[in-house]
Design a protein around this motif. Structure first.
Motif, PDB file in Angstrom:
ATOM      1  N   VAL A   4     -10.179 -18.054   2.042  1.00  0.00           N
ATOM      2  CA  VAL A   4      -9.346 -18.367   3.200  1.00  0.00           C
ATOM      3  C   VAL A   4     -10.253 -18.437   4.416  1.00  0.00           C
ATOM      4  O   VAL A   4     -11.064 -17.524   4.654  1.00  0.00           O
ATOM      5  N   THR A   5     -10.148 -19.522   5.178  1.00  0.00           N
ATOM      6  CA  THR A   5     -10.912 -19.675   6.407  1.00  0.00           C
ATOM      7  C   THR A   5      -9.962 -19.512   7.589  1.00  0.00           C
ATOM      8  O   THR A   5      -8.823 -20.002   7.567  1.00  0.00           O
ATOM      9  N   PHE A   6     -10.443 -18.830   8.618  1.00  0.00           N
ATOM     10  CA  PHE A   6      -9.619 -18.506   9.779  1.00  0.00           C
ATOM     11  C   PHE A   6     -10.074 -19.308  10.990  1.00  0.00           C
ATOM     12  O   PHE A   6     -11.169 -19.883  11.001  1.00  0.00           O
ATOM     13  N   THR A   7      -9.254 -19.321  12.022  1.00  0.00           N
ATOM     14  CA  THR A   7      -9.555 -20.140  13.193  1.00  0.00           C
ATOM     15  C   THR A   7     -10.786 -19.655  13.947  1.00  0.00           C
ATOM     16  O   THR A   7     -11.358 -20.401  14.734  1.00  0.00           O
ATOM     17  N   ASN A   8     -11.185 -18.393  13.733  1.00  0.00           N
ATOM     18  CA  ASN A   8     -12.415 -17.894  14.347  1.00  0.00           C
ATOM     19  C   ASN A   8     -13.634 -18.225  13.495  1.00  0.00           C
ATOM     20  O   ASN A   8     -14.724 -17.715  13.741  1.00  0.00           O
ATOM     21  N   GLU A   9     -13.422 -19.078  12.476  1.00  0.00           N
ATOM     22  CA  GLU A   9     -14.452 -19.577  11.546  1.00  0.00           C
ATOM     23  C   GLU A   9     -14.943 -18.516  10.569  1.00  0.00           C
ATOM     24  O   GLU A   9     -15.871 -18.779   9.792  1.00  0.00           O
TER      25      GLU A   9
ATOM     26  N   THR B 192      -4.015 -10.552   9.891  1.00  0.00           N
ATOM     27  CA  THR B 192      -2.873 -11.031  10.662  1.00  0.00           C
ATOM     28  C   THR B 192      -3.327 -11.671  11.961  1.00  0.00           C
ATOM     29  O   THR B 192      -4.278 -11.219  12.593  1.00  0.00           O
ATOM     30  N   LYS B 193      -2.631 -12.716  12.372  1.00  0.00           N
ATOM     31  CA  LYS B 193      -2.988 -13.367  13.630  1.00  0.00           C
ATOM     32  C   LYS B 193      -2.545 -12.544  14.832  1.00  0.00           C
ATOM     33  O   LYS B 193      -2.950 -12.819  15.958  1.00  0.00           O
ATOM     34  N   GLU B 194      -1.704 -11.556  14.616  1.00  0.00           N
ATOM     35  CA  GLU B 194      -1.215 -10.702  15.696  1.00  0.00           C
ATOM     36  C   GLU B 194      -2.343  -9.835  16.257  1.00  0.00           C
ATOM     37  O   GLU B 194      -3.336  -9.558  15.580  1.00  0.00           O
ATOM     38  N   VAL B 195      -2.140  -9.354  17.483  1.00  0.00           N
ATOM     39  CA  VAL B 195      -3.066  -8.373  18.047  1.00  0.00           C
ATOM     40  C   VAL B 195      -2.638  -6.974  17.661  1.00  0.00           C
ATOM     41  O   VAL B 195      -3.380  -6.009  17.873  1.00  0.00           O
ATOM     42  N   ASN B 196      -1.443  -6.847  17.068  1.00  0.00           N
ATOM     43  CA  ASN B 196      -0.876  -5.549  16.725  1.00  0.00           C
ATOM     44  C   ASN B 196      -0.955  -5.279  15.232  1.00  0.00           C
ATOM     45  O   ASN B 196      -1.006  -6.199  14.413  1.00  0.00           O
ATOM     46  N   LEU B 197      -0.902  -3.988  14.891  1.00  0.00           N
ATOM     47  CA  LEU B 197      -0.693  -3.599  13.511  1.00  0.00           C
ATOM     48  C   LEU B 197       0.723  -4.013  13.106  1.00  0.00           C
ATOM     49  O   LEU B 197       1.566  -4.302  13.961  1.00  0.00           O
ATOM     50  N   PRO B 198       1.022  -4.083  11.810  1.00  0.00           N
ATOM     51  CA  PRO B 198       2.378  -4.446  11.389  1.00  0.00           C
ATOM     52  C   PRO B 198       3.438  -3.609  12.095  1.00  0.00           C
ATOM     53  O   PRO B 198       3.299  -2.385  12.221  1.00  0.00           O
ATOM     54  N   TYR B 199       4.494  -4.265  12.568  1.00  0.00           N
ATOM     55  CA  TYR B 199       5.513  -3.581  13.364  1.00  0.00           C
ATOM     56  C   TYR B 199       6.909  -4.025  12.933  1.00  0.00           C
ATOM     57  O   TYR B 199       7.075  -5.003  12.201  1.00  0.00           O
ATOM     58  N   ASP B 200       7.920  -3.285  13.410  1.00  0.00           N
ATOM     59  CA  ASP B 200       9.316  -3.545  13.072  1.00  0.00           C
ATOM     60  C   ASP B 200       9.830  -4.705  13.920  1.00  0.00           C
ATOM     61  O   ASP B 200      10.294  -4.516  15.039  1.00  0.00           O
ATOM     62  N   ARG B 201       9.774  -5.895  13.354  1.00  0.00           N
ATOM     63  CA  ARG B 201      10.147  -7.098  14.101  1.00  0.00           C
ATOM     64  C   ARG B 201      11.646  -7.153  14.388  1.00  0.00           C
ATOM     65  O   ARG B 201      12.086  -7.819  15.317  1.00  0.00           O
ATOM     66  N   THR B 202      12.457  -6.430  13.604  1.00  0.00           N
ATOM     67  CA  THR B 202      13.904  -6.481  13.814  1.00  0.00           C
ATOM     68  C   THR B 202      14.314  -5.893  15.153  1.00  0.00           C
ATOM     69  O   THR B 202      15.400  -6.181  15.663  1.00  0.00           O
ATOM     70  N   LYS B 203      13.459  -5.068  15.742  1.00  0.00           N
ATOM     71  CA  LYS B 203      13.790  -4.440  17.021  1.00  0.00           C
ATOM     72  C   LYS B 203      13.409  -5.293  18.230  1.00  0.00           C
ATOM     73  O   LYS B 203      13.818  -4.997  19.352  1.00  0.00           O
ATOM     74  N   LEU B 204      12.627  -6.343  18.002  1.00  0.00           N
ATOM     75  CA  LEU B 204      12.103  -7.125  19.115  1.00  0.00           C
ATOM     76  C   LEU B 204      13.208  -7.660  20.021  1.00  0.00           C
ATOM     77  O   LEU B 204      13.165  -7.491  21.245  1.00  0.00           O
TER      78      LEU B 204
END
Length: 571
Positions: free
Chosen positions: A252-257, A198-210
């Motif tokens: 799959v290639t990522f932006t960090n190469e 995931t591109k996030e810095v977080n583990l999967p989270y409940d986005r509905t609460k954001l």
């Protein structure tokens, strides 16, 4: 991550997230382990909860067992018992809908098997504990483990990695679809490598609460604690944004190469918030809401400031609710005549606007934003096309999202004209080992004759992830979920089920001024969706009606007190 399945030992004690592991569920023999919290010897309690004749067929009852409670169900002449609360947000299941061996939550539509307690539709991750029921003469007796009664949640039996299984399944994304896919793979006994990037810095989270609680952190919103992923050998890699996919080389290639090879791939990258390309859009404090970090910034900047929200649908309205009482002023700018006009209709939109205006929130409807003005690099006002200037110390853009699929353009995957990934009813793309799910998926929706849709609902994304996982394992399971979503404004909840794009008419039952109503959305003489406030469990009843393959005609809801929910008890 990885390693032998035996390295973790047996699973006794509490599961990493506080769930329990007793009861039904899938899993594999050898290389699998019981979800933590299995019943301990001597820790049982039983009670006579009712007489056989006390309950009719098709009835549910909340019963006490020692210091705990259970949901007792009588259906098809048999008794069963599961946990009494929904594992999502704890709604009382006794107030839900019973139909064809499952109970649907009255709040957000999650479904649980009444025999096993297994979760069958979402939101939520965990199943419910299931309890032993026996009939002794005229007495109905429920027997349960005392620990299971303390928690209404149960984690299914899950496999972990075995070095003998060389297959790698890569999941790109960090939302509901990604999380459910990873967990379902382990629940179904997959012992290969599971990588969630995931591109996030977080583990999967409940986005509905954001948008409802902007000050929340990634940790407080996390769907699981970090050790859950470690225990079950789900390799979560954060700050990994996909750059390209080579479906020929399965890479799959990522932006960090960095590059990751896969045997099977799920793409579940969600949506990217739309921006406004107008003068001044590069000023500071013009914000998009996508992550907990975004929300925290908004909460800090907006306190005591004039807040202007561009967009009058779900995100915009919830953010406005959050800032009421925290900001100096809150204004909403919308292109339509009322908020939610396209999704909930003119009348419901007016009623919700009236609720918000009663709390001091100002609306500027039928309006477009012309430019942002600022001083010292920070936004100070929002100028509308009619010349009005709104003071703004913070501007929040809530004008929708587009599929986050730019990295797929040279992948060979088929995208539709809105850049969503085209999949079949198994969530499979035109490449047989590549699947797509969630907000980026263009898929056939069962309740409208397999018409292709792109739906950005948390519940549907969750089911997509589960279905993709099952089909990665060769089970050939179709996606048959009914869309279900909700929003909350000042403690008042709107619930919605079905699909009403292009609705021709809205029939309202109840009182819009009191925010106690049911709205029926009509197309071609049929009800295609239902929304409600303070009328539970009507939306869950409609969802279950559609799930059972039945239609609801407009003629069936025209009486003062429609009795169509009786169809659910017809066998």
């Amino acid at each position: 991550m990885g390693g032998a399945a035996s390295k973790k030992g047996s699973a006794s004690g509490d599961a990493p997230d506080g769930g329990k592991g007793s009861g039904g569920g899938g899993g594999a023999s050898g290389g699998s382990k019981k979800a933590a919290g299995a019943s301990s010897p001597g820790g049982t309690v039983e009670a006579v909860v009712c007489k056989v004749e006390d309950m009719k067929d098709g009835e549910m009852k909340e019963v006490e067992i020692g210091k705990g409670k259970a949901l007792l169900v009588k259906e098809f002449g048999e008794f069963s018992a599961i946990g009494h609360k929904c594992t999502h947000y704890g709604a009382p299941l006794v107030k839900g809908v019973l139909c064809n061996g499952r109970v649907r939550c009255p709040w957000h539509g999650a479904c649980f098997n009444t025999k096993t307690g297994d979760i069958e539709d979402f939101p939520g991750l965990d199943s419910s504990p299931a309890f032993e029921v026996k009939v002794d003469g005229d007495n109905v007796i429920v027997k349960a483990n005392s620990k299971d009664l303390e928690s209404h949640k149960r984690i299914k039996t899950m496999a972990c990695h075995s070095p003998e299984e060389e297959k790698t399944i890569l999941i790109v994304g960090g939302g509901a679809a990604a999380a459910l896919c990873a967990e379902t793979l382990r629940q179904e006994g997959f012992k290969g490598c599971v990588i969630l990037a995931t591109k996030e810095v977080n583990l999967p989270y409940d986005r509905t609460k954001l948008s409802k609680a902007l000050e929340s952190t990634g940790e407080s919103l996390a769907l699981r604690k970090p050790d859950f992923y470690s225990v079950y050998d789900i390799d979560v890699r954060t700050e990994m944004e996909a750059k390209s996919v080579d479906t020929g080389m399965n890479t799959v290639t990522f932006t960090n190469e960095q590059s990751i090879n896969y045997d099977q791939l799920l793409v579940a990258t969600g949506g990217t918030p739309r921006k406004l390309d107008i003068p001044g859009s590069d000023l500071k404090n013009i914000c998009l809401l996508r992550t907990p970090e975004d929300g925290k910034t908004m909460a800090e900047v907006g306190k005591g400031k004039d807040v202007v929200i561009i967009g009058s649908s779900f995100i915009g309205m919830e953010v406005a609710t959050y800032f009421q009482g925290k900001a100096t002023s809150v204004s909403i700018v919308g292109r339509g005549s009322v908020p939610y006009g396209a999704s909930l209709g003119e009348d419901v939109g007016k009623a919700l606007q009236k609720l918000m205006e009663g709390k001091g929130i100002k609306f500027y409807m039928n309006a477009n934003t012309a430019e942002f003005k600022g001083e010292d690099g920070q936004v100070t006002s929002v100028v509308l096309q009619d010349g009005q200037s709104l003071p703004a110390g913070l501007c929040v853009l809530g004008i929708g999202v587009v599929p986050a699929t730019g990295f797929l353009e040279d992948s060979g995957l088929v995208l539709n004209n809105k850049k969503a990934v085209t999949v079949d009813k198994f969530m499979r793309t035109n490449k047989p080992n590549v699947f797509a799910a969630g907000d980026i998926a263009d898929f056939p929706l069962c309740c409208i004759g397999e018409e292709r849709v792109n739906i950005g609902h948390w519940q549907m994304a969750s089911q997509h992830g589960r279905i993709a996982a099952l089909n990665m394992l060769g089970q050939e399971v179709e996606v048959e979920s009914i869309p279900y979503f909700w929003t909350s404004l000042f403690g008042k909840s709107v619930r919605y089920a079905g699909y009403c794009a292009g609705f021709e008419e809205v029939v309202i039952k109840g009182n819009l001024d009191e925010l106690k109503f049911v709205a029926y959305y009509i197309k071609d003489g049929k009800v295609t969706a239902v929304a409600s406030m303070s009328s539970d469990p009507i939306v869950s009843q409609f969802a279950e009606l559609l799930a059972s393959g039945k239609d609801l005609a407009k003629s069936e809801i025209e009486s003062d007190e429609p009795d169509w929910p009786k169809q659910l008890s017809e066998k």
